[in-house]
Design a protein around this motif. Structure first.
Motif, PDB file in Angstrom:
ATOM      1  N   THR A  28       0.685  -1.057   0.066  1.00 15.94           N
ATOM      2  CA  THR A  28      -0.025  -0.030   0.141  1.00 15.94           C
ATOM      3  C   THR A  28       0.930   1.294  -0.235  1.00 15.94           C
ATOM      4  O   THR A  28       1.939   1.158   0.590  1.00 15.94           O
ATOM      5  CB  THR A  28      -0.839  -0.049   1.320  1.00 15.94           C
ATOM      6  N   MET A  29       0.369   2.292  -0.672  1.00 22.13           N
ATOM      7  CA  MET A  29       1.075   3.615  -0.771  1.00 22.13           C
ATOM      8  C   MET A  29      -0.064   4.735  -0.377  1.00 22.13           C
ATOM      9  O   MET A  29      -1.007   4.681  -1.076  1.00 22.13           O
ATOM     10  CB  MET A  29       1.954   3.731  -1.939  1.00 22.13           C
ATOM     11  N   VAL A  30       0.646   5.672   0.424  1.00 20.33           N
ATOM     12  CA  VAL A  30      -0.411   6.753   0.501  1.00 20.33           C
ATOM     13  C   VAL A  30       0.555   7.986  -0.110  1.00 20.33           C
ATOM     14  O   VAL A  30       1.811   8.107   0.587  1.00 20.33           O
ATOM     15  CB  VAL A  30      -1.084   6.906   1.936  1.00 20.33           C
ATOM     16  N   SER A  31       0.386   9.086  -0.943  1.00 14.28           N
ATOM     17  CA  SER A  31       1.288   9.792  -1.213  1.00 14.28           C
ATOM     18  C   SER A  31       0.353  11.280  -1.448  1.00 14.28           C
ATOM     19  O   SER A  31      -0.466  11.462  -1.921  1.00 14.28           O
ATOM     20  CB  SER A  31       1.553   9.510  -2.749  1.00 14.28           C
ATOM     21  N   LEU A  51      -3.229  10.425  -2.626  1.00 12.86           N
ATOM     22  CA  LEU A  51      -3.609   9.350  -3.411  1.00 12.86           C
ATOM     23  C   LEU A  51      -3.189   8.042  -2.765  1.00 12.86           C
ATOM     24  O   LEU A  51      -2.222   8.152  -1.980  1.00 12.86           O
ATOM     25  CB  LEU A  51      -2.562   9.347  -4.755  1.00 12.86           C
ATOM     26  N   VAL A  52      -3.990   7.220  -3.003  1.00 16.54           N
ATOM     27  CA  VAL A  52      -4.028   5.888  -2.085  1.00 16.54           C
ATOM     28  C   VAL A  52      -3.968   4.844  -3.004  1.00 16.54           C
ATOM     29  O   VAL A  52      -4.781   4.771  -4.063  1.00 16.54           O
ATOM     30  CB  VAL A  52      -5.131   5.598  -1.189  1.00 16.54           C
ATOM     31  N   TRP A  53      -2.719   3.988  -3.243  1.00 18.28           N
ATOM     32  CA  TRP A  53      -2.520   3.032  -4.105  1.00 18.28           C
ATOM     33  C   TRP A  53      -2.474   1.513  -3.210  1.00 18.28           C
ATOM     34  O   TRP A  53      -1.665   1.834  -2.258  1.00 18.28           O
ATOM     35  CB  TRP A  53      -1.530   3.119  -4.854  1.00 18.28           C
ATOM     36  N   SER A  54      -3.124   0.440  -3.663  1.00 19.42           N
ATOM     37  CA  SER A  54      -2.804  -0.836  -3.022  1.00 19.42           C
ATOM     38  C   SER A  54      -2.780  -2.063  -4.112  1.00 19.42           C
ATOM     39  O   SER A  54      -3.557  -1.806  -5.398  1.00 19.42           O
ATOM     40  CB  SER A  54      -3.716  -1.265  -2.098  1.00 19.42           C
ATOM     41  N   ASN A  55      -2.136  -2.981  -3.965  1.00 23.49           N
ATOM     42  CA  ASN A  55      -2.251  -4.149  -4.861  1.00 23.49           C
ATOM     43  C   ASN A  55      -3.309  -4.685  -5.145  1.00 23.49           C
ATOM     44  O   ASN A  55      -3.643  -5.071  -6.395  1.00 23.49           O
ATOM     45  CB  ASN A  55      -1.122  -5.516  -4.434  1.00 23.49           C
TER      46      ASN A  55
END
Length: 219
Positions: free
Chosen positions: A169-172, A205-209
């Protein structure tokens, strides 16, 4: 709308990136609010509050962990040496050893730990990631020992690629430097460029697999 917090003490890794005063530290504090066992590697003393024990040396950290006897703890480790990367290596090795002992415990499922590392561009840089391998070993082998990691940085391009590539997970938050923007896109595999370039203040921005990209409102 702010989504319900994800479970973070599940052995996965998260990156939280953003320029200075963008909201990343506040966001991580929000994530930690319900966590019962965590250690923050806190060079700038950003993490304060009720129930957080501050330690400055490795012996002090081991003493607190020993006193907890496998129970709950909230610890801010504030390094005082000249080389934060070397100190992080030692702290990471301590956590690795602690969790390795607990693997065979019948209560292991309740003994997970969250490890937060602030200022990763200084403590886990690409430049000397092989000189002090303790943290990257923990990131690579910590999952089955119940270790989740949250890495924070305002300069993601300088953070060791070996950690960024492991993030589930990434939060940018917002960026202005092109190389940092590209580093975020490397994590998301190119998803979300338009979102990241037009973020409102304190949005991220929130990204996850599993879910791809989305937008997180201020928390």
């Amino acid at each position: 709308m702010t989504e319900k917090k994800n479970q973070i003490s599940d052995g996965s890794h998260m990156c939280v990136f953003g320029r200075t005063r963008s909201g990343k530290t506040h966001y991580v504090k929000w994530l930690l609010a319900n966590e019962k066992r965590y250690i923050v590697f806190d060079p700038d003393e950003e993490f304060n509050g009720s129930g957080i024990v501050k330690v400055h040396t490795l012996p002090d950290l081991k003493e607190v962990l020993n006193d907890c006897c496998g129970g709950n703890f909230r610890i801010a480790f504030i390094p005082t040496g000249h080389d934060d990367a070397e100190v992080l290596h030692s702290v990471s090795e301590t956590i690795f050893q602690l969790q390795s002992v607990m693997i065979d415990s019948p209560k292991f499922s309740a003994q997970n730990i969250t490890f937060v590392v602030d200022e990763m561009a200084d403590t886990v840089p690409n430049a000397n990631s092989s000189k002090y391998p303790g943290f990257l070993k923990l990131a690579r082998r910590g999952a089955k020992r119940g270790v989740s990691i949250i890495g924070i940085s305002q300069r993601p391009a300088d953070v060791a690629t070996k950690f960024r590539s492991q993030a589930a997970t990434m939060v940018s938050f917002a960026f202005s430097a092109p190389h940092d923007f590209q580093a975020v896109m490397d994590v998301t595999r190119g998803e979300g460029a338009e979102i990241l370039s037009s973020l409102k203040p304190y949005h991220s921005l929130v990204w996850s697999n599993e879910k791809g990209v989305g937008v997180q409102s201020p928390v």
